[in-house]
Design an enzyme around this catalytic site. Structure first.
Site, short mmCIF file in Angstrom:
data_model
loop_
_atom_site.label_atom_id
_atom_site.label_comp_id
_atom_site.label_asym_id
_atom_site.label_seq_id
_atom_site.Cartn_x
_atom_site.Cartn_y
_atom_site.Cartn_z
CG ASP A 30 0.55 -3.99 2.47
OD1 ASP A 30 0.11 -5.06 3.19
OD2 ASP A 30 1.28 -3.19 2.10
CD GLU B 88 8.52 -0.30 7.61
OE1 GLU B 88 7.40 -0.21 6.94
OE2 GLU B 88 8.26 0.87 7.01
CD GLU C 165 1.06 -1.26 8.57
OE1 GLU C 165 0.13 -0.44 8.81
OE2 GLU C 165 1.03 -0.90 7.12
CE LYS D 202 3.92 -5.71 4.15
NZ LYS D 202 3.42 -5.02 4.53
CG ASP E 247 -0.76 0.15 2.80
OD1 ASP E 247 1.16 0.02 2.45
OD2 ASP E 247 -0.98 0.21 3.81
CB SER E 248 4.30 2.02 -0.17
OG SER E 248 4.75 0.22 -1.50
O1 KIV Z 1 3.76 -1.07 1.42
C1 KIV Z 1 4.42 -1.36 1.81
O2 KIV Z 1 5.59 -0.93 0.88
C2 KIV Z 1 5.37 -2.40 2.94
C3 KIV Z 1 6.65 -2.57 3.03
C4 KIV Z 1 7.38 -1.27 3.91
C5 KIV Z 1 7.21 -3.53 3.36
O3 KIV Z 1 4.18 -2.64 3.44
#
Ligand code: KIV
EC number: 2.1.2.11
Length: 267
Positions: A84, A182, A115, A113, A45-46
């Site tokens: 994510d 992280e 958090e 993934k 989600d970056s």
């Molecule tokens: O969203 C992302 O790119 C991430 C990485 C920084 C692990 O969660």
């Protein structure tokens, strides 16, 4: 390269082969990655920050994620695709978490993934029970930057350190197949990696994890801001900018298009 499965990914912990993971958000990047020996693609989600221009990840939606997962999956990469779960797609209740995780898998990801630490146990269990592999993410969890008081290193106090260890054990117990750590202190990430039977993937947490993940825009030198723990292997921003400037010069000076770029009628 043959498709990397969850089992291949987990096995690398025991064979001590370092796991390599990079983010990707689009078809051309995933196509390039397909022909490399990278183990795993994270549709992170970056995306919100490095592609969509938001100041943080909170505005990323399920629709954004689905669209970008589909683009990556269309490249048919052999890498394990992890996606994510965006902010508020899994925190409200386990039912909607399972449904949203399923939508990401239907879009083409092989795993999701999310958090959070021990508070996510029931959610992880429910998603795993539905047959979807879950990767955990502890330490700096960017979707919680407001509560954390910014994008900062986690684990400075004894209480934070103990909580990180507890979170990692609880998440493993809940069934995550791997854990992203992280932006925490290197000794904490090392301790967690030694305690767990599942592979840990570090970003800003030192060399002792079972693998590393980077945001591809940082690696390629495309980011506006690159964190201290990321490494740029090339300065694509400069290369792209030079190419655009050369194009402008060529057009202004009638150097483009050249003969091979157009067709003349034969008389
Ligand atoms: O969203 C992302 O790119 C991430 C990485 C920084 C692990 O969660």
């Amino acid at each position: 390269m043959k498709k990397v499965t969850i089992r291949d990914f987990i096995k690398k912990k025991s064979t001590k082969e370092k796991i390599t993971m990079l983010t990707a958000y689009d078809y051309p990047t995933a196509k390039i990655i397909s022909n490399t020996g990278l183990d795993s693609i994270l549709v992170g989600d970056s995306l919100g920050m490095v592609v969509l221009g938001y100041a943080n990840t909170l505005n990323v939606t399920m629709r954004d994620m689905i669209s970008h997962i589909r683009a990556v999956a269309r490249a048919n990469p052999p890498q394990l695709i992890v996606a994510d779960m965006p902010f508020l797609s899994y925190e409200i209740d386990t039912k909607s978490a399972v449904k949203n995780a399923g939508l990401l898998v239907k879009a083409g990801s092989d795993a999701i993934k999310l958090e959070g630490g021990e508070e996510m146990k029931d959610t992880v269990k429910a998603i795993v029970k539905a047959g979807i592999p879950v990767m955990g993410h502890i330490g700096l969890t960017p979707q919680r930057f407001l509560r954390l008081g910014g994008f900062r290193t986690i684990g400075k106090t004894k209480q934070e350190e103990d909580q990180l260890i507890k979170d990692s054990l609880e998440l493993e117990d809940a069934g995550v197949f791997s854990l992203v750590i992280e932006n925490t202190y290197v000794d904490i990430a090392k301790r967690i990696t030694e305690k767990l039977n599942i592979p840990t993937i570090c970003i800003g947490a030192g060399p002792y994890c079972d693998g590393q993940v980077l945001v591809i825009n940082d690696l390629l030198g495309l980011s506006e801001f690159t964190p201290y723990f990321a490494k740029s292997y090339v300065n694509l921003k400069e290369i792209i900018s030079n190419a655009i400037n050369q194009y402008i010069i060529d057009v202004k000076n009638n150097k483009f298009p050249e003969k091979q770029h157009y067709k003349e009628r034969e008389s």
